[in-house]
Design a protein around this motif. Structure first.
Motif, mmCIF file in Angstrom:
data_model
loop_
_atom_site.group_PDB
_atom_site.id
_atom_site.type_symbol
_atom_site.label_atom_id
_atom_site.label_comp_id
_atom_site.label_asym_id
_atom_site.label_seq_id
_atom_site.Cartn_x
_atom_site.Cartn_y
_atom_site.Cartn_z
ATOM 1 N N PRO A 160 5.460 14.647 2.187
ATOM 2 C CA PRO A 160 6.671 14.290 2.938
ATOM 3 C C PRO A 160 7.419 13.125 2.308
ATOM 4 O O PRO A 160 8.640 13.025 2.443
ATOM 5 N N TYR A 161 6.698 12.237 1.620
ATOM 6 C CA TYR A 161 7.371 11.120 0.949
ATOM 7 C C TYR A 161 8.268 11.634 -0.172
ATOM 8 O O TYR A 161 9.394 11.154 -0.354
ATOM 9 N N GLN A 162 7.780 12.608 -0.924
ATOM 10 C CA GLN A 162 8.593 13.153 -2.006
ATOM 11 C C GLN A 162 9.832 13.850 -1.455
ATOM 12 O O GLN A 162 10.934 13.699 -1.996
ATOM 13 N N PHE A 201 0.822 -1.218 0.000
ATOM 14 C CA PHE A 201 0.000 0.000 0.000
ATOM 15 C C PHE A 201 0.854 1.264 0.000
ATOM 16 O O PHE A 201 0.659 2.154 -0.831
ATOM 17 N N ILE A 202 1.791 1.377 0.945
ATOM 18 C CA ILE A 202 2.588 2.603 1.033
ATOM 19 C C ILE A 202 3.476 2.753 -0.197
ATOM 20 O O ILE A 202 3.654 3.860 -0.723
ATOM 21 N N ALA A 203 4.027 1.651 -0.678
ATOM 22 C CA ALA A 203 4.886 1.719 -1.867
ATOM 23 C C ALA A 203 4.110 2.252 -3.061
ATOM 24 O O ALA A 203 4.590 3.133 -3.791
ATOM 25 N N THR A 204 2.906 1.738 -3.278
ATOM 26 C CA THR A 204 2.158 2.096 -4.482
ATOM 27 C C THR A 204 1.347 3.375 -4.333
ATOM 28 O O THR A 204 1.069 4.058 -5.329
ATOM 29 N N HIS A 205 0.968 3.730 -3.111
ATOM 30 C CA HIS A 205 0.165 4.939 -2.913
ATOM 31 C C HIS A 205 1.000 6.165 -2.546
ATOM 32 O O HIS A 205 0.507 7.294 -2.651
ATOM 33 N N ALA A 206 2.240 5.943 -2.118
ATOM 34 C CA ALA A 206 3.028 7.077 -1.641
ATOM 35 C C ALA A 206 4.435 7.128 -2.223
ATOM 36 O O ALA A 206 4.816 8.116 -2.844
ATOM 37 N N VAL A 207 5.218 6.060 -2.034
ATOM 38 C CA VAL A 207 6.647 6.152 -2.358
ATOM 39 C C VAL A 207 6.915 6.125 -3.854
ATOM 40 O O VAL A 207 7.678 6.967 -4.373
ATOM 41 N N ILE A 208 6.313 5.199 -4.590
ATOM 42 C CA ILE A 208 6.547 5.172 -6.041
ATOM 43 C C ILE A 208 6.045 6.459 -6.706
ATOM 44 O O ILE A 208 6.775 7.075 -7.494
ATOM 45 N N PRO A 209 4.816 6.918 -6.407
ATOM 46 C CA PRO A 209 4.397 8.206 -6.980
ATOM 47 C C PRO A 209 5.333 9.356 -6.609
ATOM 48 O O PRO A 209 5.576 10.257 -7.428
ATOM 49 N N ALA A 210 5.858 9.327 -5.377
ATOM 50 C CA ALA A 210 6.782 10.380 -4.953
ATOM 51 C C ALA A 210 8.074 10.320 -5.756
ATOM 52 O O ALA A 210 8.582 11.351 -6.222
ATOM 53 N N LEU A 211 8.624 9.129 -5.932
ATOM 54 C CA LEU A 211 9.851 8.978 -6.701
ATOM 55 C C LEU A 211 9.689 9.469 -8.135
ATOM 56 O O LEU A 211 10.611 10.044 -8.723
ATOM 57 N N GLN A 212 8.512 9.269 -8.685
ATOM 58 C CA GLN A 212 8.287 9.686 -10.069
ATOM 59 C C GLN A 212 8.223 11.205 -10.227
ATOM 60 O O GLN A 212 8.249 11.703 -11.353
ATOM 61 N N GLN A 213 8.164 11.915 -9.105
ATOM 62 C CA GLN A 213 8.158 13.376 -9.142
ATOM 63 C C GLN A 213 9.536 13.975 -8.857
ATOM 64 O O GLN A 213 9.699 15.196 -8.899
ATOM 65 N N VAL A 214 10.513 13.119 -8.565
ATOM 66 C CA VAL A 214 11.836 13.596 -8.155
ATOM 67 C C VAL A 214 12.788 13.615 -9.341
ATOM 68 O O VAL A 214 12.977 12.585 -10.003
ATOM 69 N N ARG A 215 13.373 14.759 -9.596
ATOM 70 C CA ARG A 215 14.355 14.876 -10.675
ATOM 71 C C ARG A 215 15.566 13.994 -10.358
ATOM 72 O O ARG A 215 16.120 14.044 -9.264
ATOM 73 N N GLY A 216 15.966 13.197 -11.319
ATOM 74 C CA GLY A 216 17.116 12.326 -11.144
ATOM 75 C C GLY A 216 16.769 10.943 -10.642
ATOM 76 O O GLY A 216 17.622 10.055 -10.630
ATOM 77 N N ALA A 217 15.531 10.744 -10.208
ATOM 78 C CA ALA A 217 15.112 9.428 -9.715
ATOM 79 C C ALA A 217 14.260 8.724 -10.767
ATOM 80 O O ALA A 217 13.414 9.352 -11.411
ATOM 81 N N ARG A 218 14.489 7.427 -10.929
ATOM 82 C CA ARG A 218 13.661 6.642 -11.828
ATOM 83 C C ARG A 218 13.419 5.273 -11.197
ATOM 84 O O ARG A 218 14.361 4.600 -10.788
ATOM 85 N N VAL A 219 12.159 4.898 -11.073
ATOM 86 C CA VAL A 219 11.834 3.555 -10.589
ATOM 87 C C VAL A 219 11.969 2.613 -11.777
ATOM 88 O O VAL A 219 11.117 2.568 -12.658
ATOM 89 N N LEU A 220 13.059 1.866 -11.787
ATOM 90 C CA LEU A 220 13.375 1.008 -12.924
ATOM 91 C C LEU A 220 12.805 -0.389 -12.774
ATOM 92 O O LEU A 220 12.483 -1.045 -13.777
ATOM 93 N N ALA A 221 12.656 -0.855 -11.506
ATOM 94 C CA ALA A 221 12.245 -2.249 -11.313
ATOM 95 C C ALA A 221 11.419 -2.404 -10.044
ATOM 96 O O ALA A 221 11.571 -1.635 -9.085
ATOM 97 N N VAL A 222 10.557 -3.405 -10.054
ATOM 98 C CA VAL A 222 9.752 -3.749 -8.891
ATOM 99 C C VAL A 222 9.785 -5.258 -8.729
ATOM 100 O O VAL A 222 9.793 -6.004 -9.711
ATOM 101 N N ALA A 223 9.817 -5.707 -7.475
ATOM 102 C CA ALA A 223 9.870 -7.146 -7.200
ATOM 103 C C ALA A 223 8.840 -7.530 -6.158
ATOM 104 O O ALA A 223 8.644 -6.831 -5.160
ATOM 105 N N SER A 224 8.175 -8.656 -6.408
ATOM 106 C CA SER A 224 7.248 -9.253 -5.459
ATOM 107 C C SER A 224 7.283 -10.759 -5.659
ATOM 108 O O SER A 224 7.514 -11.237 -6.780
#
Length: 324
Positions: A283-285, A14-37
């Protein structure tokens, strides 16, 4: 200028998909390249939702990806140590969900592994990055409240998810690690020191051995007292109160202000009350932007892993007191 940092996410919950991944996608220089489950269907769904290029059904496979520089570990508490150590061995910087580990001994292993590998480790305590909380911290540092006298931090909600990992002691479940860690963390951060004495007043467990509620008093230098309270069996409630010799401040909904939420600080000086309002902020971003800057060598960690381990030492004391 922040360089490019490719991220991998272990555990698209929940936190990864609702907060952290969306936050990372707004950060210059950050790219979510991979996800594992371990559930490939879940990983694939998250990848499609966020246009993440690489999907793994094995955590180690993500860590073995040479293009990943940093990982966010959002796994259940009992897996934090194992996968932080393995991430370090794979040369990845680690942003680990709170609590850093199950106990201080595990935290020490994680810190040692990251130091040996020359990678960064930080506990993901996002509330510290919120502008409102930073304002409160500055008020204390500037002496606007006078001398610090008393702190109160509480976090509770009625837990009704018997299949969730929080319901199992072997997975690091229980209120103390889940929401009590926030309260202890906040008391330490705002007091700007470590407690000299920990006195536990109540500690209740259910039939599975999962702690459901804890109330305790922490004594810091100068007889500064902090009352911390957490529960899985009380109404939804979270607050931080700070009382100085000249003024008192209350922060409602202190720990989980979302990016669209307006927030307030309530300030009382004698008979005079003031409400300071803060525009919505993520705050996550702010947290992942800071860690990305650190991972690319553009900044120094505001909160080194020893900070997370210090919180764990207090939680260990409370748990030990509660089982006697």
């Amino acid at each position: 200028m922040v360089g490019q940092c490719n991220w991998g996410v272990l555990g698209p919950g929940f936190i990864a998909t609702h907060a952290v991944i969306p936050a990372l996608q707004q950060v210059r220089g950050a790219r979510v390249l991979a996800v594992a489950s371990r559930d490939r269907t879940r990983a694939t769904a998250s990848a499609r939702l966020f246009n993440i290029k690489r999907v793994y059904d094995d955590y180690q496979a993500l860590l073995d990806d040479p293009d990943i520089a940093a990982v966010y570990i959002a796994l259940p508490n009992h897996l934090h140590r194992t996968w932080t150590v393995r991430a370090a061995q794979a040369g990845k910087h680690v942003l680990c969900e709170k609590p850093l580990a199950l106990n201080a001994a595990e935290g020490a292993e994680m810190i040692a592994a990251c130091q040996q590998a020359g990678v960064l480790l930080m506990e993901a305590v996002m509330y510290r990055f919120h502008p409102r909380m930073l304002h409160l911290k500055r008020m204390l540092a500037n002496g606007e409240l006078g001398e610090l006298r008393f702190l109160h931090a509480a976090f509770s909600f009625p837990f009704r998810a018997p299949q969730n990992y929080r319901a199992y002691p072997e997975y690091g479940g229980g209120a103390l690690l889940d929401v009590g860690s926030y309260c202890v963390n906040a008391a330490r951060w705002l007091a700007a020191s470590e407690p000299q004495e920990v006195q536990e007043f109540s500690y209740s467990r259910n039939e599975k051995g999962v702690d459901m509620a804890t109330s305790a008093l922490l004594r810091f230098a100068g007889d500064v007292l902090a009352h911390v309270q957490c529960s899985f069996s009380a109404a939804e409630h979270q607050v931080i109160e700070v009382v100085g010799s000249e003024a008192a401040v209350t922060a409602p909904l202190a720990f989980t202000a979302w990016r669209e939420d307006h927030t307030t600080l309530l300030i009382q000086r004698g008979a005079t009350s003031e409400q300071r309002e803060f525009a919505p902020a993520d705050p996550y971003q702010a947290m992942v932007a800071h860690f990305t800057a650190c991972a690319t060598g553009c900044a120094e960690l505001l909160y080194p892993p020893a900070d997370g381990q210090a919180t764990l030492r207090v939680l260990d004391q409370l748990r030990t007191a509660g089982t006697h």
